[in-house]
Motif scaffolding. Structure first.
Motif, PDB file in Angstrom:
ATOM      1  N   VAL A   1       6.857  25.307 -20.145  1.00  0.00           N
ATOM      2  CA  VAL A   1       6.356  26.546 -20.102  1.00  0.00           C
ATOM      3  C   VAL A   1       7.496  27.629 -19.684  1.00  0.00           C
ATOM      4  O   VAL A   1       7.688  28.848 -20.359  1.00  0.00           O
ATOM      5  CB  VAL A   1       5.203  26.895 -18.963  1.00  0.00           C
ATOM      6  CG1 VAL A   1       4.964  28.512 -18.784  1.00  0.00           C
ATOM      7  CG2 VAL A   1       3.938  26.196 -19.647  1.00  0.00           C
TER       8      VAL A   1
ATOM      9  N   LEU B   1       8.898  30.486 -22.406  1.00  0.00           N
ATOM     10  CA  LEU B   1       8.836  31.868 -21.776  1.00  0.00           C
ATOM     11  C   LEU B   1      10.149  32.487 -22.092  1.00  0.00           C
ATOM     12  O   LEU B   1      10.585  33.671 -22.567  1.00  0.00           O
ATOM     13  CB  LEU B   1       8.576  31.976 -20.404  1.00  0.00           C
ATOM     14  CG  LEU B   1       7.334  31.882 -19.935  1.00  0.00           C
ATOM     15  CD1 LEU B   1       7.099  31.905 -18.357  1.00  0.00           C
ATOM     16  CD2 LEU B   1       6.478  33.318 -20.308  1.00  0.00           C
TER      17      LEU B   1
ATOM     18  N   ILE C   1       6.135  32.385 -25.865  1.00  0.00           N
ATOM     19  CA  ILE C   1       4.884  32.667 -25.029  1.00  0.00           C
ATOM     20  C   ILE C   1       5.286  33.868 -24.089  1.00  0.00           C
ATOM     21  O   ILE C   1       6.461  33.905 -23.696  1.00  0.00           O
ATOM     22  CB  ILE C   1       4.250  31.470 -24.132  1.00  0.00           C
ATOM     23  CG1 ILE C   1       5.276  31.180 -23.222  1.00  0.00           C
ATOM     24  CG2 ILE C   1       4.053  30.127 -25.192  1.00  0.00           C
ATOM     25  CD1 ILE C   1       4.633  29.945 -22.275  1.00  0.00           C
TER      26      ILE C   1
ATOM     27  N   GLU D   1       3.619  35.999 -20.500  1.00  0.00           N
ATOM     28  CA  GLU D   1       2.396  35.917 -19.309  1.00  0.00           C
ATOM     29  C   GLU D   1       1.445  36.849 -19.609  1.00  0.00           C
ATOM     30  O   GLU D   1       1.624  38.188 -20.129  1.00  0.00           O
ATOM     31  CB  GLU D   1       3.014  36.553 -18.053  1.00  0.00           C
ATOM     32  CG  GLU D   1       3.961  35.352 -17.357  1.00  0.00           C
ATOM     33  CD  GLU D   1       4.519  35.809 -16.060  1.00  0.00           C
ATOM     34  OE1 GLU D   1       3.946  36.680 -15.341  1.00  0.00           O
ATOM     35  OE2 GLU D   1       5.182  35.094 -15.496  1.00  0.00           O
ATOM     36  N   TYR D   2       0.231  36.782 -19.834  1.00  0.00           N
ATOM     37  CA  TYR D   2      -0.838  37.208 -20.303  1.00  0.00           C
ATOM     38  C   TYR D   2      -1.733  38.242 -19.092  1.00  0.00           C
ATOM     39  O   TYR D   2      -2.161  39.376 -19.152  1.00  0.00           O
ATOM     40  CB  TYR D   2      -1.947  36.462 -21.080  1.00  0.00           C
ATOM     41  CG  TYR D   2      -2.895  37.185 -21.838  1.00  0.00           C
ATOM     42  CD1 TYR D   2      -2.541  38.285 -22.619  1.00  0.00           C
ATOM     43  CD2 TYR D   2      -4.132  37.137 -21.323  1.00  0.00           C
ATOM     44  CE1 TYR D   2      -3.718  38.971 -23.303  1.00  0.00           C
ATOM     45  CE2 TYR D   2      -5.474  37.743 -21.955  1.00  0.00           C
ATOM     46  CZ  TYR D   2      -5.340  38.455 -22.804  1.00  0.00           C
ATOM     47  OH  TYR D   2      -6.165  39.313 -23.438  1.00  0.00           O
TER      48      TYR D   2
ATOM     49  N   THR E   1      -2.047  32.593 -13.053  1.00  0.00           N
ATOM     50  CA  THR E   1      -1.377  33.205 -14.319  1.00  0.00           C
ATOM     51  C   THR E   1      -1.797  32.437 -15.466  1.00  0.00           C
ATOM     52  O   THR E   1      -1.787  31.258 -15.287  1.00  0.00           O
ATOM     53  CB  THR E   1       0.066  33.459 -14.151  1.00  0.00           C
ATOM     54  OG1 THR E   1       0.369  34.199 -12.858  1.00  0.00           O
ATOM     55  CG2 THR E   1       0.675  34.301 -15.410  1.00  0.00           C
ATOM     56  N   THR E   2      -2.129  33.350 -16.416  1.00  0.00           N
ATOM     57  CA  THR E   2      -2.152  32.953 -17.822  1.00  0.00           C
ATOM     58  C   THR E   2      -1.304  33.101 -18.784  1.00  0.00           C
ATOM     59  O   THR E   2      -0.438  33.838 -18.737  1.00  0.00           O
ATOM     60  CB  THR E   2      -3.737  33.424 -18.592  1.00  0.00           C
ATOM     61  OG1 THR E   2      -3.574  34.751 -18.816  1.00  0.00           O
ATOM     62  CG2 THR E   2      -4.940  32.795 -17.636  1.00  0.00           C
ATOM     63  N   TYR E   3      -1.133  32.297 -19.834  1.00  0.00           N
ATOM     64  CA  TYR E   3      -0.117  32.387 -20.720  1.00  0.00           C
ATOM     65  C   TYR E   3      -0.771  32.770 -22.267  1.00  0.00           C
ATOM     66  O   TYR E   3      -1.872  31.981 -22.507  1.00  0.00           O
ATOM     67  CB  TYR E   3       0.972  31.435 -20.847  1.00  0.00           C
ATOM     68  CG  TYR E   3       1.407  31.270 -19.253  1.00  0.00           C
ATOM     69  CD1 TYR E   3       2.891  31.712 -18.936  1.00  0.00           C
ATOM     70  CD2 TYR E   3       0.964  30.326 -18.372  1.00  0.00           C
ATOM     71  CE1 TYR E   3       3.253  31.935 -17.915  1.00  0.00           C
ATOM     72  CE2 TYR E   3       1.550  30.188 -17.073  1.00  0.00           C
ATOM     73  CZ  TYR E   3       2.662  30.850 -16.978  1.00  0.00           C
ATOM     74  OH  TYR E   3       3.007  30.912 -15.671  1.00  0.00           O
TER      75      TYR E   3
ATOM     76  N   ASN F   1       3.104  34.744 -28.210  1.00  0.00           N
ATOM     77  CA  ASN F   1       3.796  36.024 -28.242  1.00  0.00           C
ATOM     78  C   ASN F   1       3.815  36.293 -29.789  1.00  0.00           C
ATOM     79  O   ASN F   1       4.570  35.813 -30.816  1.00  0.00           O
ATOM     80  CB  ASN F   1       5.089  36.009 -27.944  1.00  0.00           C
ATOM     81  CG  ASN F   1       5.810  37.515 -27.929  1.00  0.00           C
ATOM     82  OD1 ASN F   1       5.014  38.604 -28.158  1.00  0.00           O
ATOM     83  ND2 ASN F   1       7.124  37.496 -27.870  1.00  0.00           N
TER      84      ASN F   1
END
Length: 393
Positions: free
Chosen positions: A45, A49, A54, A56-57, A69-71, A74
């Motif tokens: 992950v 990133l 991807i 951080e959502y 934290t959710t991902y 992008n």
């Protein structure tokens, strides 16, 4: 390439696929879905990133402790998928971003592939036209996913029904386009879309019926798409159940397709009107901007008696075939999908009638029947999923 690097790449693709199909996920979700430990998933992950694949959502809902934290994929990253839905009469092409959002309207081309020796050349030209209009550079295209009808050998890449003279279609088209190309049967692609985005999501054993110009079937067994030894599994339309002795496109007689496909129902409608049947289809069929099958479906939804009766007739034959599948596969759900699903609940009554007549109640009572909610876009979503399943990131 070392085994360690291969494992890392496999996990990387698995994480991206899970985010693509499910939206925002936490590290715990990804560990559960990929069957990997937290440190291993966290490492991948972090790398994704850094590469901007991807983002951080936000924080997941609280379950009593610290909110994780959710991902999310992008969608702003310059990575796109060309999705191609081919059928016997029309080809639709679109471009999705990683958020499965259209980056331009769907392009439709009238392209008949039956007995058309240059159909592949035309298809390549259509894809090039859409790509040129998009002005996207080739290095931003993850791949081209193509879902097409016909008996398709996945191992050899040959469509024996429509393009038997082309050896390995994906390689041939990849050379022509200069892009990775992934091809599969339309019904399997539709089943993949239903499994990951639609009415089959969350179910383990599902039969997805593709109601279109022909009748196809995508099989989901234990949560996984089932293709058979060479990819031929699911040739539902060629079960010999027809009441007529008409010759099928496969060269055999008595196939379900000759009584229940949209092409056949359109021809039946035209025949009925020549012998006096009254229907608004007589006027609708004069509008050649839309395909005749679309007119038939729209007329049925509007309550036209002839259109409704023809769909009911076809639906009963489909239900008769489904009774056979229920006896063999014991599915927990059957999904009616594809172009014909636009007629919605009109199919359900005759299908249920046939199942009640021909199926053992103890078995049929364990199977629910649902209509897809993905509309005409389902085949395009399935073609895009082909790319996400097979491309290299």
């Amino acid at each position: 390439m070392t085994a360690k690097i291969l494992k890392q790449q496999h996990l990387r693709k698995a994480i991206l696929r899970q985010l693509y199909y499910n939206g925002a996920l936490s590290l715990a979700d990804l560990c559960l879905m990929t069957h990997k430990s937290l440190p291993v998933v966290s490492s991948s992950v972090i790398a994704l990133l850094e590469e901007n694949y991807i983002i951080e959502y936000g924080l997941a809902p609280s379950t009593g402790g610290r909110r994780p934290t959710t991902y999310l994929l992008n969608k702003e990253k310059n990575s796109f998928i060309i999705s191609v839905a081919v059928d016997q009469l029309e080809t639709r092409i679109c471009i999705y971003n990683l958020g499965n959002e259209l980056v331009q309207p769907i392009h439709s081309f009238r392209l008949e592939i039956t007995q058309n020796p240059i159909a592949i050349d035309h298809l390549v030209a259509c894809i090039k036209e859409v790509l040129a209009k998009s002005k996207l550079p080739a290095d931003q295209i993850l791949g081209v996913g193509i879902a097409m009808p016909g008996v398709y050998n996945m191992k050899e890449g040959i469509n024996h029904t429509y393009f038997p003279d082309h050896q390995h279609l994906p390689k041939h088209m990849s050379r022509k386009l200069g892009l990775p190309v992934y091809v599969d049967n339309d019904s399997r692609a539709i089943a993949m879309a239903e499994l990951n985005f639609g009415t089959a999501k969350g179910y383990k054993d599902v039969m997805v019926v593709n109601i279109g110009w022909g009748i196809g079937l995508g099989m989901i067994v234990d949560g996984t798409l089932f293709s058979g030894h060479n990819g031929y599994a699911g040739e539902f339309s060629h079960i010999p159940l027809a009441n007529s002795n008409n010759l099928c496109s496969c060269g055999k007689r008595g196939c379900l397709e000759v009584d229940a496909s949209l092409l056949v129902l359109v021809e039946k409608a035209k025949k009925e009107m020549t012998i006096g049947a009254k229907s608004r289809l007589e006027q609708l069929f004069q509008d050649e901007d839309k395909l005749s099958g679309e007119h038939l479906l729209n007329a049925a939804k509007a309550g036209d008696p002839l259109a409704v009766s023809l769909l009911a007739e076809g639906g009963f034959m489909i239900g008769k075939g489904l009774a056979t599948l229920i006896h063999i596969m014991n599915p927990e759900r059957i999904v009616l999908s594809g172009r014909g699903a636009a007629a919605g609940k009109i199919w359900l009554a005759p299908i249920h009638q046939a199942i009640n007549e021909f199926c053992i109640p103890r078995l049929s009572e364990q199977t629910t029947i649902a209509v897809s909610d993905l509309s005409k876009e389902v085949q395009l979503l399935g073609a895009a999923a082909l790319v996400m399943e097979r491309c290299e990131f």
